[in-house]
Design a protein around this motif. Structure first.
Motif, PDB file in Angstrom:
ATOM      1  N   GLN A  15       0.825  -1.197   0.000  1.00 38.57           N
ATOM      2  CA  GLN A  15       0.000   0.000   0.000  1.00 38.57           C
ATOM      3  C   GLN A  15       0.867   1.259   0.000  1.00 38.57           C
ATOM      4  N   GLY A  16       2.028   1.157   0.670  1.00 36.12           N
ATOM      5  CA  GLY A  16       2.950   2.292   0.669  1.00 36.12           C
ATOM      6  C   GLY A  16       3.461   2.594  -0.728  1.00 36.12           C
ATOM      7  N   ALA A  17       3.795   1.544  -1.497  1.00 27.81           N
ATOM      8  CA  ALA A  17       4.241   1.755  -2.884  1.00 27.81           C
ATOM      9  C   ALA A  17       3.132   2.391  -3.715  1.00 27.81           C
ATOM     10  N   ARG A  18       1.892   1.966  -3.513  1.00 33.35           N
ATOM     11  CA  ARG A  18       0.766   2.554  -4.257  1.00 33.35           C
ATOM     12  C   ARG A  18       0.618   4.038  -3.911  1.00 33.35           C
ATOM     13  N   ASN A  19       0.777   4.375  -2.631  1.00 30.55           N
ATOM     14  CA  ASN A  19       0.685   5.778  -2.212  1.00 30.55           C
ATOM     15  C   ASN A  19       1.800   6.616  -2.823  1.00 30.55           C
ATOM     16  N   VAL A  20       3.017   6.066  -2.870  1.00 29.85           N
ATOM     17  CA  VAL A  20       4.150   6.791  -3.442  1.00 29.85           C
ATOM     18  C   VAL A  20       3.914   7.064  -4.926  1.00 29.85           C
ATOM     19  N   ILE A  21       3.431   6.059  -5.634  1.00 29.67           N
ATOM     20  CA  ILE A  21       3.154   6.221  -7.071  1.00 29.67           C
ATOM     21  C   ILE A  21       2.111   7.307  -7.296  1.00 29.67           C
ATOM     22  N   ASN A  22       1.024   7.250  -6.544  1.00 30.26           N
ATOM     23  CA  ASN A  22      -0.044   8.246  -6.709  1.00 30.26           C
ATOM     24  C   ASN A  22       0.441   9.647  -6.357  1.00 30.26           C
ATOM     25  N   ALA A  23       1.256   9.753  -5.310  1.00 33.31           N
ATOM     26  CA  ALA A  23       1.780  11.061  -4.917  1.00 33.31           C
ATOM     27  C   ALA A  23       2.708  11.611  -5.992  1.00 33.31           C
ATOM     28  N   CYS A  24       3.521  10.766  -6.595  1.00 38.03           N
ATOM     29  CA  CYS A  24       4.422  11.206  -7.667  1.00 38.03           C
ATOM     30  C   CYS A  24       3.633  11.682  -8.887  1.00 38.03           C
ATOM     31  N   ILE A  84       2.907   6.783 -17.193  1.00 34.50           N
ATOM     32  CA  ILE A  84       1.543   7.242 -16.935  1.00 34.50           C
ATOM     33  C   ILE A  84       1.633   8.624 -16.284  1.00 34.50           C
ATOM     34  N   ASP A  85       0.964   9.597 -16.846  1.00 32.29           N
ATOM     35  CA  ASP A  85       1.019  10.986 -16.369  1.00 32.29           C
ATOM     36  C   ASP A  85       2.451  11.521 -16.386  1.00 32.29           C
ATOM     37  N   GLY A  86       3.262  11.052 -17.324  1.00 30.83           N
ATOM     38  CA  GLY A  86       4.622  11.561 -17.468  1.00 30.83           C
ATOM     39  C   GLY A  86       5.620  10.992 -16.493  1.00 30.83           C
ATOM     40  N   LEU A  87       5.248   9.986 -15.704  1.00 34.70           N
ATOM     41  CA  LEU A  87       6.144   9.395 -14.710  1.00 34.70           C
ATOM     42  C   LEU A  87       6.892   8.212 -15.329  1.00 34.70           C
ATOM     43  N   LEU A  88       8.210   8.274 -15.339  1.00 35.55           N
ATOM     44  CA  LEU A  88       9.034   7.166 -15.813  1.00 35.55           C
ATOM     45  C   LEU A  88       9.583   6.400 -14.610  1.00 35.55           C
ATOM     46  N   THR A  89       9.515   5.092 -14.682  1.00 36.87           N
ATOM     47  CA  THR A  89       9.941   4.265 -13.548  1.00 36.87           C
ATOM     48  C   THR A  89      10.907   3.171 -14.009  1.00 36.87           C
ATOM     49  N   CYS A  90      11.679   2.674 -13.086  1.00 36.45           N
ATOM     50  CA  CYS A  90      12.489   1.476 -13.296  1.00 36.45           C
ATOM     51  C   CYS A  90      12.822   0.894 -11.923  1.00 36.45           C
ATOM     52  N   SER A  91      13.396  -0.298 -11.909  1.00 38.56           N
ATOM     53  CA  SER A  91      13.683  -0.976 -10.650  1.00 38.56           C
ATOM     54  C   SER A  91      15.119  -1.467 -10.627  1.00 38.56           C
ATOM     55  N   ILE A  92      15.762  -1.289  -9.484  1.00 37.48           N
ATOM     56  CA  ILE A  92      17.121  -1.774  -9.247  1.00 37.48           C
ATOM     57  C   ILE A  92      17.020  -3.008  -8.353  1.00 37.48           C
ATOM     58  N   ARG A  93      17.431  -4.157  -8.869  1.00 32.69           N
ATOM     59  CA  ARG A  93      17.415  -5.394  -8.073  1.00 32.69           C
ATOM     60  C   ARG A  93      18.838  -5.717  -7.628  1.00 32.69           C
ATOM     61  N   SER A  94      19.146  -5.424  -6.401  1.00 31.26           N
ATOM     62  CA  SER A  94      20.493  -5.677  -5.874  1.00 31.26           C
ATOM     63  C   SER A  94      20.521  -7.008  -5.128  1.00 31.26           C
ATOM     64  N   SER A  95      21.635  -7.697  -5.219  1.00 31.22           N
ATOM     65  CA  SER A  95      21.776  -9.024  -4.633  1.00 31.22           C
ATOM     66  C   SER A  95      22.622  -8.966  -3.370  1.00 31.22           C
ATOM     67  N   ALA A  98       6.150  -4.688  -8.920  1.00 37.44           N
ATOM     68  CA  ALA A  98       5.231  -4.804 -10.057  1.00 37.44           C
ATOM     69  C   ALA A  98       4.360  -3.564 -10.190  1.00 37.44           C
ATOM     70  N   LEU A  99       3.917  -3.004  -9.059  1.00 41.62           N
ATOM     71  CA  LEU A  99       3.118  -1.777  -9.097  1.00 41.62           C
ATOM     72  C   LEU A  99       3.913  -0.619  -9.695  1.00 41.62           C
ATOM     73  N   VAL A 100       5.181  -0.499  -9.274  1.00 39.70           N
ATOM     74  CA  VAL A 100       6.022   0.599  -9.762  1.00 39.70           C
ATOM     75  C   VAL A 100       6.259   0.464 -11.261  1.00 39.70           C
ATOM     76  N   LEU A 101       6.540  -0.737 -11.731  1.00 40.41           N
ATOM     77  CA  LEU A 101       6.808  -0.940 -13.158  1.00 40.41           C
ATOM     78  C   LEU A 101       5.558  -0.706 -14.008  1.00 40.41           C
ATOM     79  N   CYS A 102       4.394  -1.096 -13.470  1.00 37.32           N
ATOM     80  CA  CYS A 102       3.138  -0.879 -14.206  1.00 37.32           C
ATOM     81  C   CYS A 102       2.777   0.598 -14.316  1.00 37.32           C
ATOM     82  N   ALA A 103       3.316   1.410 -13.398  1.00 38.63           N
ATOM     83  CA  ALA A 103       3.018   2.848 -13.416  1.00 38.63           C
ATOM     84  C   ALA A 103       3.889   3.614 -14.393  1.00 38.63           C
ATOM     85  N   ASN A 104       4.770   2.916 -15.117  1.00 36.99           N
ATOM     86  CA  ASN A 104       5.685   3.604 -16.026  1.00 36.99           C
ATOM     87  C   ASN A 104       4.928   4.310 -17.169  1.00 36.99           C
TER      88      ASN A 104
END
Length: 590
Positions: A123-132, A190-201, A182-188
């Motif tokens: 839910q926090g990720a969803r809130n961050v996406i909407n706020a951005c 949309i409304d001019g917001l570009l997203t990507c994900s860093i997967r560190s091991s 998955a939420l962050v990548l799906c928001a790419n």
């Protein structure tokens, strides 16, 4: 709530260069601290540090960057926001006017509360996406663990970004972080917001609250002596500063609106796979702990942990299971996409990262054995039980070389006297003959051979002092007298606890002899002698608690048994003569 004034999202340095505003969400976490420091060192960013604490507290973890961060806070180049990602209004206040949000881990520690974890991570990720989106933020970079593509029990060899999410995750937190990514990548886009994900091991470094403290805790518990699994599995570890650099590289690529970057994920490692046992050895050796030496099967350790949980002993199985998976599976990743599309390459080598991490955790370094016991003024129960002498040092693995030498010698003697098929007298005779021949040949060797001096064995090695003989006979006399006193006590029926103990030991000996040969029983006893006391020393409280629970239940069962005995038989029991049983026996006979 901010600790500094944020009425403007840009300030001017030297009246010539404008600074862009960014937000590091989770800025007081492991990755967040390093990312904030790196952004400030670049000098072209206004950095908003956002995290869950009410106010920012500079501590020893900031060390070298302490003055940099404090100066930036004072000058306005950095500011702090208290942000609970479950509160969208607080997020909007932090990201208003920013061009990029770096989203790092905001969950402080492991928790088994699903609702709390879900609201913070997903839910926090969803809130961050909407706020951005509402605040017209241009770029959002999410940090997730490489664990989200790892399935328990299966190896990964040079895995790339085409790996799908697994069907069964190793734990609840990994599952939730996969959903958030998955939420962050799906928001790419949309409304001019570009997203990507860093997967560190397997991120590690100064300020690590998970991997390094867990390894140190296991070392203090004695597990550092063991290699869980084969020790040949290879893993990827990533120094935290390299993860911070990868975030900045991703931001630069996204700002160029590269199609190959937006909406994509990138694996980040140190580009140097290493055996898990070697990585652990390097860390523990730097902190003064023992390197792993003895192999234990991973399946056996899993069953042991499962048994501990069944016995309701204190053990947090989640981080232990994580170490088990790391130590029993191979996980390597292909970072060519990150190198090609965002221009990533490690800025700190693996060896240098280990060295810096060891220096930052110097307060967890192992103290010398004698110092530890002088500091606390007490010894373990196992040590006291074994007499606090050489036997205790050997059986408790104080000196591994001496213990292993002793164990190997006993194994050879066991083979010589029990497994070679000869009688005991024949074995003794042949052993004495071998010793005499060896000493005779050694004595005939020249004093020098090929330029090497050959030392002679002095006669004092074969002499026994009067004091040693006196001590030996004193010990024999003490044991004899103790046995006589015990026999007399048992014959008079004064100590029924001792009687029951002796009977139980004799019965166990009879069972062992009846169902197993003396040779097998001796071999098992030899192996257990070098393991039981060591294990007991590591888990004294847990084992003592389990034994106490057993005796309590046995005492209750004994009370039930006596309550159901016939009255005349109860009156004949010796315990009825004691004051504590008189009233009970009288009531039963009446």
């Amino acid at each position: 709530m901010a600790t500094n004034n944020h009425s403007s999202n840009k300030i001017i340095i030297n009246n010539s260069e404008e600074l862009k505003t960014c937000v590091v969400l989770g800025g007081r976490g492991l990755i967040g601290r390093s990312l904030v420091a790196r952004l400030l060192k670049l000098g072209n960013w206004i950095v908003r540090v956002a995290d869950s604490p009410l106010s920012i507290q500079l501590d020893e973890l900031d060390n070298d960057d302490n003055s940099l961060l404090s100066q930036a806070l004072a000058s306005g180049q950095a500011s702090y926001f208290h942000v609970d990602v479950r509160n969208k209004a607080q997020i909007i206040e932090a990201v208003e006017g920013a061009v990029v949000v770096f989203y790092t881990d905001t969950l402080d520690s492991c928790t088994h509360d699903f609702y709390s974890s879900y609201t913070i991570i997903v839910q926090g990720a969803r809130n961050v996406i909407n706020a951005c989106r509402e605040c017209k933020v241009k770029r959002l970079i999410y940090n997730s663990p490489a664990d989200i593509v790892f399935e328990i029990g299966r190896d990964i060899h040079k895995g790339d970004e085409s790996l799908p999410y697994v069907g069964t995750f190793g734990n609840m937190l990994t599952d939730l972080k996969a959903q958030a990514e998955a939420l962050v990548l799906c928001a790419n886009d949309i409304d001019g917001l570009l997203t990507c994900s860093i997967r560190s091991s397997n991120v590690f470094g100064p300020g690590d609250k998970k991997l390094v403290p867990l390894l140190v805790h296991m070392a203090k518990s004695g597990w550092s002596k063991f290699i869980i699994g084969t020790g040949k599995n290879v893993c990827e570890f990533t120094y935290v500063e390299n993860v911070a650099y990868a975030n900045i590289c991703a931001e630069g690529a996204l700002s160029s609106r590269m199609v190959s970057v937006s909406g994509k994920v990138f694996f980040i490692t140190n580009l140097k796979p290493i055996k898990f046992s070697e990585f652990v050895s390097a860390l523990l050796d730097g902190l003064g702990y023992q390197r792993p030496m003895i192999n234990l099967p991973a399946s056996g350790v899993k069953y042991f942990i499962f048994l501990m949980k069944l016995m309701h002993l204190k053990i947090d199985s989640t981080p232990v299971h994580n170490v088990l998976e790391l130590s029993s599976c191979t996980r390597t990743f292909n970072c060519s996409s990150a190198q090609k599309y965002i221009g990533y390459s490690p800025v700190v080598s693996l060896q240098e990262g280990i060295t810096l991490t060891v220096e930052s955790f110097s307060y967890l370094a192992q103290k010398p054995f004698l110092t530890r016991y002088h500091d606390f003024g007490e010894q373990s129960k196992a040590n006291k039980l074994l007499g606090n002498g050489k036997v205790a040092d050997i059986l408790l693995w104080r000196d591994e070389k001496k213990t292993f030498t002793c164990f190997l010698s006993l194994v050879l003697f066991y083979y010589w006297f029990f497994l070679c098929g000869r009688t005991f007298i024949s074995s003794v005779a042949k052993l004495l003959l071998m010793i005499i021949i060896s000493l005779s040949l050694y004595g005939r060797l020249p004093s020098t051979r090929s330029g090497v001096n050959i030392r002679r064995i002095p006669l004092s090695y074969f002499e026994i002092s009067e004091a040693s003989v006196r001590n030996i006979f004193s010990a024999i006399g003490y044991l004899w007298n103790s046995g006589c006193h015990l026999t007399e006590s048992l014959a008079q029926g004064e100590d029924w606890n001792a009687f029951l103990t002796v009977v139980a030991l004799l019965y166990c000996f009879k069972v062992v002899i009846a169902f197993a040969s003396l040779t097998l029983a001796t071999g098992v006893a030899l192996v257990l002698a070098f393991n039981v006391f060591f294990v007991y020393e590591q888990y004294e409280e847990e084992i003592d608690g389990a034994v106490m629970s057993f005796f309590i239940q046995a005492r209750k069962a004994g009370g039930w048994f006596f309550m159901n005995l016939p009255g005349p038989l109860v009156s004949l029991l010796p315990n009825c003569r004691t004051s504590s049983h008189k009233q009970y026996c009288t009531s039963k006979t009446q």
